[in-house]
Design an enzyme around this catalytic site. Structure first.
Site, PDB file in Angstrom:
ATOM      1  N   PHE A 193       0.812  -1.219   0.000  1.00  0.00           N
ATOM      2  CA  PHE A 193       0.000   0.000   0.000  1.00  0.00           C
ATOM      3  C   PHE A 193       0.846   1.270   0.000  1.00  0.00           C
ATOM      4  CE2 PHE A 193       0.473   1.138   4.473  1.00  0.00           C
ATOM      5  CZ  PHE A 193       0.013   2.449   4.540  1.00  0.00           C
ATOM      6  N   LYS A 194       2.107   1.156   0.375  1.00  0.00           N
ATOM      7  CA  LYS A 194       2.981   2.326   0.363  1.00  0.00           C
ATOM      8  C   LYS A 194       3.088   2.957  -1.031  1.00  0.00           C
ATOM      9  CE  LYS A 194       4.491   1.748   4.700  1.00  0.00           C
ATOM     10  NZ  LYS A 194       3.731   0.573   5.153  1.00  0.00           N
ATOM     11  N   ASP A 195       2.827   2.150  -2.073  1.00  0.00           N
ATOM     12  CA  ASP A 195       2.901   2.680  -3.434  1.00  0.00           C
ATOM     13  C   ASP A 195       1.908   3.807  -3.678  1.00  0.00           C
ATOM     14  OD1 ASP A 195       4.924   1.047  -4.535  1.00  0.00           O
ATOM     15  OD2 ASP A 195       3.504  -0.589  -4.858  1.00  0.00           O
TER      16      ASP A 195
END
Ligand SMILES: *Cc1c(COP(=O)(O)O)cnc(C)c1O
Length: 493
Positions: free
Chosen positions: A108-110
């Protein structure tokens, strides 16, 4: 809109300055100085991800031109995401999974780290700068690769990533060690994530490091940067809109979110969405065996005097959740109070908030934690009953939802934030559903693919054949000297 430090309300910076600097000079975090404007339902219902992102960011980053925001949104959320919806919502029998892992590094950091470099470059150009922005990043596993991927070869930037040498999965380590780009550097630290984060925060204010910087400005890609936080507010709106579109709720009805939490960034974004008018009833703060946040939400005391556990959900193996400082400020609007909490934390390893404040926080946040065995069980059960794979972080949040519903009887529709592809933790996930435990993570990926009839994400499959570029390991106490040297190398006239 202006931003100020959580530790000093007389600081006043534009969103651009806040994005460029990351952390405030006094060590505090930037928060909006004024109440946020509300979005209208038509701003986010029946909109594309990109349209909603523009609306949300034009509130949170008001100060950037709308053209700059649009360019950033369109450059970030494109075909590098394997789903055209960017963040699809998957129905399961007792809720929804908000799939945040369709970006280039499968975590999810993307969502934030694909856009942060663009926001930074826009701010850089607008301010007419000519220095090098040196990004320092501590990672518990996923931020590192997403940041390396986002910043690779971005002009006027250089990035250095620190990860705990024994605290990340094999795949996470390989993802970082094989990263491409001329402006990147990766080092393993003998210590845990908190040590890495402390090192980076200390470096930002260290005389020794700052003296070594000539035309170099240190910034951060950690979730202490508002350029990380603001893009995370978007998916709360888009997923709510999907529930309305499929008729699961009427516009205006409340929804709960269960969030696997580490540094408290993702869940704080949900709190900001609520402040911007999204009908969020409860935010369930899900922790693993490192349940400092559950205890805080139950007792009002935040204490790091406890054992540190390495778990199957390494991105949540954190004792010091930085973004909680923002909640303390937004709930109290009292910088002296925040300063005293943070001093206590640094000196005694704990602090306690007043009862009334805790009660108010608990009207929105509920804390639950999950041990390793229950985490495994959630993964196994969901696969057996619905043929649906989830990664351990997601499983922690899924379990927290069940616990919360059992304890409270609250049947408000609940969205579980699914924060990583199960393939990122293939060996553990496979072991949960089949009792097999291949030592080689690529074998595990292949078996997982065969059993579940889903595809291995390309960025993970290719790791097997990429050369290792970085295998530096440093002692925790050598961190500052290491950073000083790196700053000297990046310095120029
Ligand atoms: C970073 C991360 C989390 C925790 O998010 P925070 O914003 O740090 O609370 C949860 N799951 C995964 C897979 C992550 O990478």
């Amino acid at each position: 809109m202006r931003y100020q430090s959580t530790r000093n309300p007389s600081t006043s910076v534009t969103p651009q300055e806040a994005v460029l600097n990351g952390l405030a000079e006094d060590g505090g975090l930037f928060v909006p100085s004024e109440p946020l404007s509300l979005l209208k339902p038509e701003d986010y219902l029946n909109r594309t991800y990109q349209e909603t992102a523009e609306k949300v960011l034009s509130v949170l980053l008001d100060g950037y031109s709308s053209a700059a925001i649009r360019r950033s949104v369109l450059s970030a959320y494109d075909s590098r995401f394997t789903s055209p919806e960017i963040v699809p919502l998957r129905r399961i029998s007792d809720g929804w999974l908000m799939e945040l892992w369709h970006g280039p590094t499968s975590a999810f950091k993307d969502i934030a780290l694909t856009i942060l470099p663009h926001l930074l470059s826009e701010a850089y150009a607008e301010e007419g700068r000519d220095d090098t922005i040196a990004i320092l990043t501590a990672t518990s596993g996923d931020t590192g690769k997403a940041a390396l991927s986002g910043f690779a070869d971005v002009p006027h930037t250089a990035i250095t990533v620190f990860y705990p040498s024994d605290g990340v999965s094999k795949i996470q380590k390989l993802q970082m060690q094989t990263s491409r780009g001329r402006n990147i550097m990766v080092a393993a630290v003998k210590g845990n994530f908190d040590d890495c984060q402390r090192m980076v925060k200390t470096a930002c204010r260290s005389e020794e490091v700052l003296k070594a910087c000539h035309h170099v400005t240190i910034s951060s890609a950690n979730s202490i940067n508002i350029g990380r936080l603001a893009p995370q507010v978007v998916y709360y709106f888009t997923s709510y809109a999907k529930l309305v579109a499929e008729g699961a709720v009427n516009a205006g009805d409340p929804v709960n979110f269960s969030v696997p939490t580490g540094n408290f960034g993702d869940i704080l974004a949900g709190y900001l969405a609520r402040q911007m008018g999204l009908p969020v009833s409860r935010l369930i703060c899900a922790s693993n065996s490192n349940h400092v946040l559950t205890d805080f939400l139950n007792t009002g005391t935040y204490s790091i005097h406890r054992p540190f556990h390495l778990t199957m959900s390494p991105s949540m193996d954190i004792l010091i959740s930085s973004n909680l400082e923002r909640l303390l400020y937004l709930e109290s609007r009292d910088d002296a109070f925040v300063r005293s909490c943070m001093e206590h934390l640094q000196q005694e390893g704990s602090y306690t908030i007043p009862k009334e404040m805790l009660a108010h926080i608990r009207t929105v946040f509920a804390g639950c934690w999950t041990d390793e065995e229950s985490c495994r069980e959630e993964i196994r059960t969901l696969f057996e009953t619905e043929h649906q794979l989830i990664d351990p972080h997601t499983a922690i949040a899924y379990h927290a939802m069940h616990e919360y519903q059992k304890e409270t009887g609250d049947q408000t529709p609940c969205i579980v934030l699914s924060t990583a592809s199960p393939y990122k933790f293939a060996a553990d996930v496979l072991n949960c559903i089949s009792a097999e435990s291949p030592a080689d993570p690529f074998d595990a990926m292949q078996k997982l693919s065969a059993i579940s009839s889903t595809e291995i994400p390309e960025g993970l499959a290719e790791l097997r054949n990429l050369p290792i570029r970085f295998n530096t390991v440093i002692e925790n106490q050598d961190g500052i000297a290491f950073i000083r040297k790196r700053m000297e190398e990046l310095s120029h006239d």
